[in-house]
Design a protein around this motif. Sequence first.
Motif, PDB file in Angstrom:
ATOM      1  N   THR A   1      15.867  30.244  41.179  1.00  0.00           N
ATOM      2  CA  THR A   1      15.659  30.541  42.500  1.00  0.00           C
ATOM      3  C   THR A   1      14.689  31.679  42.720  1.00  0.00           C
ATOM      4  O   THR A   1      14.226  31.750  43.979  1.00  0.00           O
ATOM      5  N   MET A   2      13.918  32.022  41.829  1.00  0.00           N
ATOM      6  CA  MET A   2      12.541  32.778  42.124  1.00  0.00           C
ATOM      7  C   MET A   2      11.637  32.107  42.681  1.00  0.00           C
ATOM      8  O   MET A   2      10.751  32.574  43.157  1.00  0.00           O
ATOM      9  N   GLN A   3      11.807  30.779  42.397  1.00  0.00           N
ATOM     10  CA  GLN A   3      10.807  29.866  43.014  1.00  0.00           C
ATOM     11  C   GLN A   3      11.493  28.828  43.905  1.00  0.00           C
ATOM     12  O   GLN A   3      11.295  27.758  44.149  1.00  0.00           O
ATOM     13  N   LEU A   4      12.377  29.595  44.869  1.00  0.00           N
ATOM     14  CA  LEU A   4      13.163  28.918  45.869  1.00  0.00           C
ATOM     15  C   LEU A   4      12.365  27.916  46.805  1.00  0.00           C
ATOM     16  O   LEU A   4      12.751  26.800  46.901  1.00  0.00           O
ATOM     17  N   PRO A   5      11.203  28.273  47.498  1.00  0.00           N
ATOM     18  CA  PRO A   5      10.403  27.361  48.356  1.00  0.00           C
ATOM     19  C   PRO A   5      10.251  25.740  47.276  1.00  0.00           C
ATOM     20  O   PRO A   5      10.320  24.773  48.201  1.00  0.00           O
ATOM     21  N   PHE A   6       9.899  25.989  46.355  1.00  0.00           N
ATOM     22  CA  PHE A   6       9.506  24.574  45.528  1.00  0.00           C
ATOM     23  C   PHE A   6      10.975  24.156  45.180  1.00  0.00           C
ATOM     24  O   PHE A   6      10.946  22.904  45.463  1.00  0.00           O
ATOM     25  N   VAL A   7      12.059  24.888  44.918  1.00  0.00           N
ATOM     26  CA  VAL A   7      13.251  24.129  44.829  1.00  0.00           C
ATOM     27  C   VAL A   7      13.877  23.399  45.890  1.00  0.00           C
ATOM     28  O   VAL A   7      14.155  22.107  46.045  1.00  0.00           O
ATOM     29  N   GLU A   8      13.478  23.931  47.027  1.00  0.00           N
ATOM     30  CA  GLU A   8      13.903  23.322  48.553  1.00  0.00           C
ATOM     31  C   GLU A   8      13.042  22.102  48.676  1.00  0.00           C
ATOM     32  O   GLU A   8      13.773  21.094  49.037  1.00  0.00           O
ATOM     33  N   LYS A   9      11.719  22.128  48.381  1.00  0.00           N
ATOM     34  CA  LYS A   9      10.980  21.025  48.538  1.00  0.00           C
ATOM     35  C   LYS A   9      11.305  19.579  47.137  1.00  0.00           C
ATOM     36  O   LYS A   9      11.430  18.521  47.941  1.00  0.00           O
ATOM     37  N   LEU A  10      11.569  20.091  46.111  1.00  0.00           N
ATOM     38  CA  LEU A  10      11.852  19.201  45.490  1.00  0.00           C
ATOM     39  C   LEU A  10      13.226  18.712  45.404  1.00  0.00           C
ATOM     40  O   LEU A  10      13.180  17.238  45.590  1.00  0.00           O
ATOM     41  N   PHE A  11      14.296  19.262  45.729  1.00  0.00           N
ATOM     42  CA  PHE A  11      15.681  18.588  46.024  1.00  0.00           C
ATOM     43  C   PHE A  11      15.323  17.787  47.177  1.00  0.00           C
ATOM     44  O   PHE A  11      16.241  16.684  47.173  1.00  0.00           O
ATOM     45  N   SER A  12      14.844  18.309  48.418  1.00  0.00           N
ATOM     46  CA  SER A  12      14.529  17.473  49.570  1.00  0.00           C
ATOM     47  C   SER A  12      13.956  16.077  49.423  1.00  0.00           C
ATOM     48  O   SER A  12      14.447  15.279  49.825  1.00  0.00           O
ATOM     49  N   ALA A  13      12.898  16.102  48.327  1.00  0.00           N
ATOM     50  CA  ALA A  13      12.223  14.927  48.039  1.00  0.00           C
ATOM     51  C   ALA A  13      13.080  14.062  47.329  1.00  0.00           C
ATOM     52  O   ALA A  13      13.161  12.861  47.459  1.00  0.00           O
ATOM     53  N   ILE A  14      13.927  14.508  46.363  1.00  0.00           N
ATOM     54  CA  ILE A  14      14.921  13.601  45.618  1.00  0.00           C
ATOM     55  C   ILE A  14      15.884  12.866  46.513  1.00  0.00           C
ATOM     56  O   ILE A  14      15.970  11.701  46.385  1.00  0.00           O
ATOM     57  N   LYS A  15      16.350  13.681  47.395  1.00  0.00           N
ATOM     58  CA  LYS A  15      17.541  13.037  48.426  1.00  0.00           C
ATOM     59  C   LYS A  15      16.931  12.202  49.365  1.00  0.00           C
ATOM     60  O   LYS A  15      17.889  11.469  49.757  1.00  0.00           O
ATOM     61  N   GLN A  16      15.631  12.344  49.721  1.00  0.00           N
ATOM     62  CA  GLN A  16      15.092  11.352  50.587  1.00  0.00           C
ATOM     63  C   GLN A  16      14.058  10.068  50.207  1.00  0.00           C
ATOM     64  O   GLN A  16      13.570   9.389  50.625  1.00  0.00           O
ATOM     65  N   THR A  17      14.391  10.018  48.725  1.00  0.00           N
ATOM     66  CA  THR A  17      13.643   8.971  48.125  1.00  0.00           C
ATOM     67  C   THR A  17      14.841   7.917  47.708  1.00  0.00           C
ATOM     68  O   THR A  17      15.781   8.532  46.765  1.00  0.00           O
ATOM     69  N   ASN A  18      14.486   6.666  48.103  1.00  0.00           N
ATOM     70  CA  ASN A  18      15.493   5.659  47.605  1.00  0.00           C
ATOM     71  C   ASN A  18      16.183   5.543  46.270  1.00  0.00           C
ATOM     72  O   ASN A  18      17.254   5.356  46.193  1.00  0.00           O
ATOM     73  N   ASP A  19      14.996   5.439  45.350  1.00  0.00           N
ATOM     74  CA  ASP A  19      15.485   5.264  43.912  1.00  0.00           C
ATOM     75  C   ASP A  19      15.974   6.536  43.194  1.00  0.00           C
ATOM     76  O   ASP A  19      16.426   6.320  42.208  1.00  0.00           O
ATOM     77  N   LEU A  20      16.154   7.817  43.958  1.00  0.00           N
ATOM     78  CA  LEU A  20      16.325   8.772  43.457  1.00  0.00           C
ATOM     79  C   LEU A  20      17.423   9.738  43.831  1.00  0.00           C
ATOM     80  O   LEU A  20      18.105  10.486  43.219  1.00  0.00           O
ATOM     81  N   LYS A  21      17.773   9.106  45.088  1.00  0.00           N
ATOM     82  CA  LYS A  21      18.793  10.104  45.917  1.00  0.00           C
ATOM     83  C   LYS A  21      20.203  10.074  45.555  1.00  0.00           C
ATOM     84  O   LYS A  21      21.055  10.758  45.767  1.00  0.00           O
ATOM     85  N   HIS A  22      20.468   9.126  44.449  1.00  0.00           N
ATOM     86  CA  HIS A  22      21.761   9.190  43.727  1.00  0.00           C
ATOM     87  C   HIS A  22      21.947  10.143  42.712  1.00  0.00           C
ATOM     88  O   HIS A  22      23.105  10.483  42.521  1.00  0.00           O
ATOM     89  N   LEU A  23      20.797  10.816  42.291  1.00  0.00           N
ATOM     90  CA  LEU A  23      20.868  11.891  41.453  1.00  0.00           C
ATOM     91  C   LEU A  23      21.493  13.066  42.026  1.00  0.00           C
ATOM     92  O   LEU A  23      21.053  13.474  43.146  1.00  0.00           O
ATOM     93  N   THR A  24      22.337  13.752  41.134  1.00  0.00           N
ATOM     94  CA  THR A  24      22.996  15.081  41.576  1.00  0.00           C
ATOM     95  C   THR A  24      21.734  16.322  41.397  1.00  0.00           C
ATOM     96  O   THR A  24      21.041  16.325  40.429  1.00  0.00           O
ATOM     97  N   CYS A  25      21.779  17.063  42.224  1.00  0.00           N
ATOM     98  CA  CYS A  25      20.521  18.194  42.228  1.00  0.00           C
ATOM     99  C   CYS A  25      21.688  19.634  42.078  1.00  0.00           C
ATOM    100  O   CYS A  25      22.255  19.985  42.738  1.00  0.00           O
ATOM    101  N   PHE A  26      21.402  20.279  40.969  1.00  0.00           N
ATOM    102  CA  PHE A  26      21.909  21.329  40.408  1.00  0.00           C
ATOM    103  C   PHE A  26      21.268  22.578  40.073  1.00  0.00           C
ATOM    104  O   PHE A  26      19.868  22.217  39.691  1.00  0.00           O
TER     105      PHE A  26
END
Length: 288
Positions: free
Chosen positions: A124-149
Amino acid sequence: MNKSWAIVNKILPFSCVDGPGNRLVIFLQGCNFRCLNCHNPYTISLCKDCGDCVNACPYKALRFNNHRVVWQTSVCQQCDTCINTCVHHSTPMTYKYSVDDLLITIRKYLPFLNGITLSGGEATMQLPFVEKLFSAIKQTNDLKHLTCFIDSNGYLAKTGWQKVENNMDGAMIDLKAWNNDVHKSLTGRDNLRVKKTIKYLAKINKLYEVRFLIIPEHTDLQDNAENIAKFLIDLDPNIRIRINAFHNHGVHGIAKTWQSASKQQIELFAQQLKQSGFKQITLPPVYL
């Protein structure tokens, strides 16, 4: 192309202990705790480009370029001389990854993955990047099934968790001590935020697991099993608990002299929690 990037210490393509199923784990550099027992102290700080490691490297894998330390991976022999030389709890051996870079990496292992976990250091020290990465995963058809922890020390404020909670499926939180003073002596920080994090994530159903590390004579967890159990069971009686055993292999400084936790000590703590009704308790697979 997304130009956001993160400083990454390493990537573990496959893990079955960092959340549910088989996971790709990304270890981000940097931490806001200074745990005396840290097994990876070189992940605590970002490189300060002081240059102490440049001349120390026996393979000339480090050099100065525009007053920055540059790591030449093709020459590096992973001897860790630079890590052992650094007095800042850092390493020059880190990578810069953009969101797109990591999506490419994730796709390399995609057929075998159930999800992604961000760890550290402290992710969480690099929270802005975490936000962008998780958002990109959830918005990408072939990746959105992956859980983000996220695997975290829990020190992030509630407003920080609110920035990632919509795209985060769960978090594993470490509670390193029950008493605030004991926690501060071990980590350099109080545990008030950590307890607030556990409460908040449980409330929004994003608390996957609470983790405890038993350090004989140094943590107070063993003496506060009843208090811990009451705190957690009021939040969720079905909460997952993972108990880890401290060992002094690989630690530095004063923790080198600390006693490792025994199987008996771990099982006693687990039994105390089980008496309060907890059923999902994971113990160490091996003891060193």
